[in-house]
Design a protein around this motif. Structure first.
Motif, PDB file in Angstrom:
ATOM      1  N   ASP A 109      17.235  -5.985 -32.507  1.00  0.00           N
ATOM      2  CA  ASP A 109      16.839  -6.091 -33.909  1.00  0.00           C
ATOM      3  C   ASP A 109      16.922  -7.518 -34.417  1.00  0.00           C
ATOM      4  O   ASP A 109      16.038  -7.986 -35.137  1.00  0.00           O
ATOM      5  CB  ASP A 109      17.716  -5.182 -34.777  1.00  0.00           C
ATOM      6  N   SER A 110      18.000  -8.204 -34.034  1.00  0.00           N
ATOM      7  CA  SER A 110      18.136  -9.572 -34.555  1.00  0.00           C
ATOM      8  C   SER A 110      17.095 -10.491 -33.912  1.00  0.00           C
ATOM      9  O   SER A 110      16.556 -11.378 -34.568  1.00  0.00           O
ATOM     10  CB  SER A 110      19.558 -10.096 -34.347  1.00  0.00           C
ATOM     11  N   LEU A 111      16.802 -10.242 -32.635  1.00  0.00           N
ATOM     12  CA  LEU A 111      15.760 -11.041 -31.977  1.00  0.00           C
ATOM     13  C   LEU A 111      14.409 -10.796 -32.629  1.00  0.00           C
ATOM     14  O   LEU A 111      13.620 -11.707 -32.845  1.00  0.00           O
ATOM     15  CB  LEU A 111      15.688 -10.687 -30.487  1.00  0.00           C
ATOM     16  N   ARG A 112      14.189  -9.533 -32.960  1.00  0.00           N
ATOM     17  CA  ARG A 112      12.926  -9.173 -33.588  1.00  0.00           C
ATOM     18  C   ARG A 112      12.766  -9.892 -34.929  1.00  0.00           C
ATOM     19  O   ARG A 112      11.714 -10.403 -35.267  1.00  0.00           O
ATOM     20  CB  ARG A 112      12.893  -7.654 -33.795  1.00  0.00           C
ATOM     21  N   LYS A 113      13.875  -9.936 -35.671  1.00  0.00           N
ATOM     22  CA  LYS A 113      13.853 -10.622 -36.958  1.00  0.00           C
ATOM     23  C   LYS A 113      13.546 -12.106 -36.778  1.00  0.00           C
ATOM     24  O   LYS A 113      12.766 -12.687 -37.529  1.00  0.00           O
ATOM     25  CB  LYS A 113      15.209 -10.454 -37.658  1.00  0.00           C
ATOM     26  N   GLU A 114      14.180 -12.686 -35.769  1.00  0.00           N
ATOM     27  CA  GLU A 114      13.954 -14.087 -35.490  1.00  0.00           C
ATOM     28  C   GLU A 114      12.475 -14.356 -35.186  1.00  0.00           C
ATOM     29  O   GLU A 114      11.868 -15.286 -35.698  1.00  0.00           O
ATOM     30  CB  GLU A 114      14.796 -14.515 -34.287  1.00  0.00           C
ATOM     31  N   LEU A 115      11.955 -13.468 -34.353  1.00  0.00           N
ATOM     32  CA  LEU A 115      10.547 -13.589 -33.969  1.00  0.00           C
ATOM     33  C   LEU A 115       9.656 -13.491 -35.196  1.00  0.00           C
ATOM     34  O   LEU A 115       8.698 -14.264 -35.370  1.00  0.00           O
ATOM     35  CB  LEU A 115      10.207 -12.477 -32.970  1.00  0.00           C
ATOM     36  N   GLN A 116       9.978 -12.559 -36.043  1.00  0.00           N
ATOM     37  CA  GLN A 116       9.210 -12.354 -37.266  1.00  0.00           C
ATOM     38  C   GLN A 116       9.210 -13.630 -38.109  1.00  0.00           C
ATOM     39  O   GLN A 116       8.171 -14.051 -38.623  1.00  0.00           O
ATOM     40  CB  GLN A 116       9.851 -11.210 -38.054  1.00  0.00           C
ATOM     41  N   LEU A 166      25.517 -14.037 -41.653  1.00  0.00           N
ATOM     42  CA  LEU A 166      26.011 -12.760 -41.143  1.00  0.00           C
ATOM     43  C   LEU A 166      26.950 -12.913 -39.946  1.00  0.00           C
ATOM     44  O   LEU A 166      27.608 -11.964 -39.552  1.00  0.00           O
ATOM     45  CB  LEU A 166      24.839 -11.862 -40.760  1.00  0.00           C
ATOM     46  N   THR A 167      26.996 -14.104 -39.376  1.00  0.00           N
ATOM     47  CA  THR A 167      27.897 -14.289 -38.244  1.00  0.00           C
ATOM     48  C   THR A 167      29.260 -14.807 -38.689  1.00  0.00           C
ATOM     49  O   THR A 167      30.177 -14.918 -37.892  1.00  0.00           O
ATOM     50  CB  THR A 167      27.310 -15.292 -37.231  1.00  0.00           C
ATOM     51  N   ASP A 168      29.371 -15.135 -39.972  1.00  0.00           N
ATOM     52  CA  ASP A 168      30.626 -15.646 -40.492  1.00  0.00           C
ATOM     53  C   ASP A 168      31.599 -14.483 -40.712  1.00  0.00           C
ATOM     54  O   ASP A 168      31.350 -13.614 -41.534  1.00  0.00           O
ATOM     55  CB  ASP A 168      30.367 -16.372 -41.824  1.00  0.00           C
ATOM     56  N   ARG A 195      31.705  -9.163 -48.096  1.00  0.00           N
ATOM     57  CA  ARG A 195      31.098  -7.917 -47.641  1.00  0.00           C
ATOM     58  C   ARG A 195      31.635  -6.686 -48.346  1.00  0.00           C
ATOM     59  O   ARG A 195      31.305  -5.579 -47.982  1.00  0.00           O
ATOM     60  CB  ARG A 195      31.243  -7.783 -46.142  1.00  0.00           C
ATOM     61  N   PHE A 196      32.501  -6.863 -49.342  1.00  0.00           N
ATOM     62  CA  PHE A 196      32.962  -5.698 -50.079  1.00  0.00           C
ATOM     63  C   PHE A 196      32.456  -5.783 -51.514  1.00  0.00           C
ATOM     64  O   PHE A 196      32.274  -6.855 -52.057  1.00  0.00           O
ATOM     65  CB  PHE A 196      34.483  -5.606 -50.051  1.00  0.00           C
TER      66      PHE A 196
END
Lengths: 210, 200
Positions: free
Chosen positions: A92-99, A124-126, A131-132
């Motif tokens: 999914d994350s690769l797909r987003k990157e590609l997009q 999102l990697t931090d 996130r609450f």
């Protein structure tokens, strides 16, 4: 650059949405699609059928082996599904990157993305990213303060006992350390002590049938 | 069950910019201690301290708020229940003094109308770094008709005095009848001595 097809997703959703066919249905599934629930279904089905064969020593011997095999299967399926989930996330994350590449946004300069007012970019990697929700924080704080208040009351009461303001009540029957040190009897037997889900399902109803 | 160990319960609230020393002021009062490490309060916290005033045991439930803007929606919901509010600024931080009017507006918006207010200029032990003259604090307090003290949580200056004065002011307004009490106190009026501040 030409557009590669992005279709796989839909097939997958269809497969997941297939209607239930009862516990037996799990046996006709492809191994790659097997979930832990399916393994439990199989355990239940096999357990029931084996139970119908009676309780001769040979059958009992066989039962234990089958339970072991099913537990192995359960472990493998669980591991497999975790790996699949990880791969899915990565895809999914690769797909987003590609997009992002296709639409021409330079992803490295994410800071330049115009989001409009009152918007912010979250990495999102931090691990320390927000996130609450406010409501969740509010609830946690209320809970904390409630417990703190209870603790203070308890401490106050304890102090009263210590100062002898409240006479201590008779301890109702001395505490006995029971059960904690009783050793387990022998190897795992077919009784109430079943540990795994497999065993529970496998021997489901055994009490009634034999 | 434990008996009620107090006669009255007062709820107080500490507000003011982040880093002015609200938590330290409270910690000095409740535990008579001081800690230099700065840990930002998360949202809202509280402490309890029982004091005796005019022969009454008064339990002070003191709410300590986070000064940071991002907690405001949480902290302002605690204004409503407060009977007394301490507004704290830092005499070495001009911005925290400028923001007093903002905090006073917050009180008007969110607190009870009859809430007892008090202004504290904290860190008065750091006179060499002072940027807010004491006179300016006194002036703004006078304009709003509220009490003012310069305090130091670190050097333990005026901390207890400030809390006790606020509690006395609330006690003076508290109706003397107590529904659950055995002896009814008729000493109305209760001549309170309006203490003036003196610090540093």
């Amino acid at each position: 650059m030409e557009e590669p097809p992005v279709r796989e997703e839909e097939e997958e959703e269809e497969e997941r949405a297939r209607p239930e066919v009862g516990p037996e249905g799990a046996l006709s599934k492809s191994p790659a699609q097997l979930t832990t629930e399916d393994v439990y279904d199989i355990s239940y089905v096999m357990g029931r059928e084996l139970m119908a064969l009676g309780s001769s020593p040979q059958v009992t011997q066989l039962q234990f082996k089958i339970v072991r095999v099913l537990e192995m299967l359960e472990a493998l399926v669980t591991e497999g599904s975790l790996e699949a989930e990880e791969l899915r996330l990565e895809r999914d994350s690769l797909r987003k990157e590609l997009q992002a590449l296709r639409t021409g946004d330079p992803p490295a300069d994410a800071a330049q993305v115009s989001l409009g007012p009152d918007k912010m970019v979250v990495d999102l990697t931090d691990p320390n990213r927000p996130r609450f929700t406010l409501q969740e924080l509010r609830d946690v704080l209320q809970e904390r303060n409630r417990l703190k208040a209870q603790l203070l009351v308890a401490q106050e009461e304890l102090q009263c006992y210590k100062n002898g303001l409240i006479p201590p009540r008779e301890d109702p029957g001395g505490r006995r350390e029971k059960g904690a040190l009783v050793p387990r009897t022998g190897p795992a037997r077919v009784n109430k002590e079943e540990k795994t889900v497999i065993k529970k399902l496998f021997f489901f109803r055994s009490g009634k049938q034999t | 069950m434990a008996k009620k160990t107090y006669d009255l319960l007062f709820k107080l609230l500490l507000i003011g910019d982040s880093g002015v020393g609200k938590t330290c002021v409270l910690f000095r009062f409740s535990d008579d201690a001081f800690n230099t490490t700065f840990i930002s309060t998360i949202g809202i916290d509280f402490k309890i301290k029982t004091v005796e005033l005019q022969g009454k045991k008064i339990k002070l439930q003191i709410w300590d708020t986070a000064g940071q803007e991002r907690f405001h929606t949480i902290t302002t919901s605690y204004y409503r229940g407060a009977m007394g509010i301490m507004l704290v600024y830092d005499i070495t931080n001009g911005k925290s003094f400028e923001n007093i009017s903002k905090w006073l507006r917050n009180i008007d918006e969110h607190a009870n109308e009859d809430v007892e207010r008090m202004l504290l200029g904290n860190k008065c032990d750091m006179d060499d770094k002072r940027v807010v003259p004491k006179g300016k604090g006194e002036q703004i307090a006078r304009e709003h008709g509220i009490r003012f003290f310069e305090t130091s949580a670190k050097a333990n200056i005026n901390i207890e005095k400030a809390f006790l004065t606020l509690a006395e002011d609330i006690l003076r307004k508290t109706p003397v009848k107590e529904p659950n009490s055995e002896n009814v106190d008729i000493s109305s009026g209760g001549g309170g001595t309006g203490w003036r501040s003196k610090c540093c």
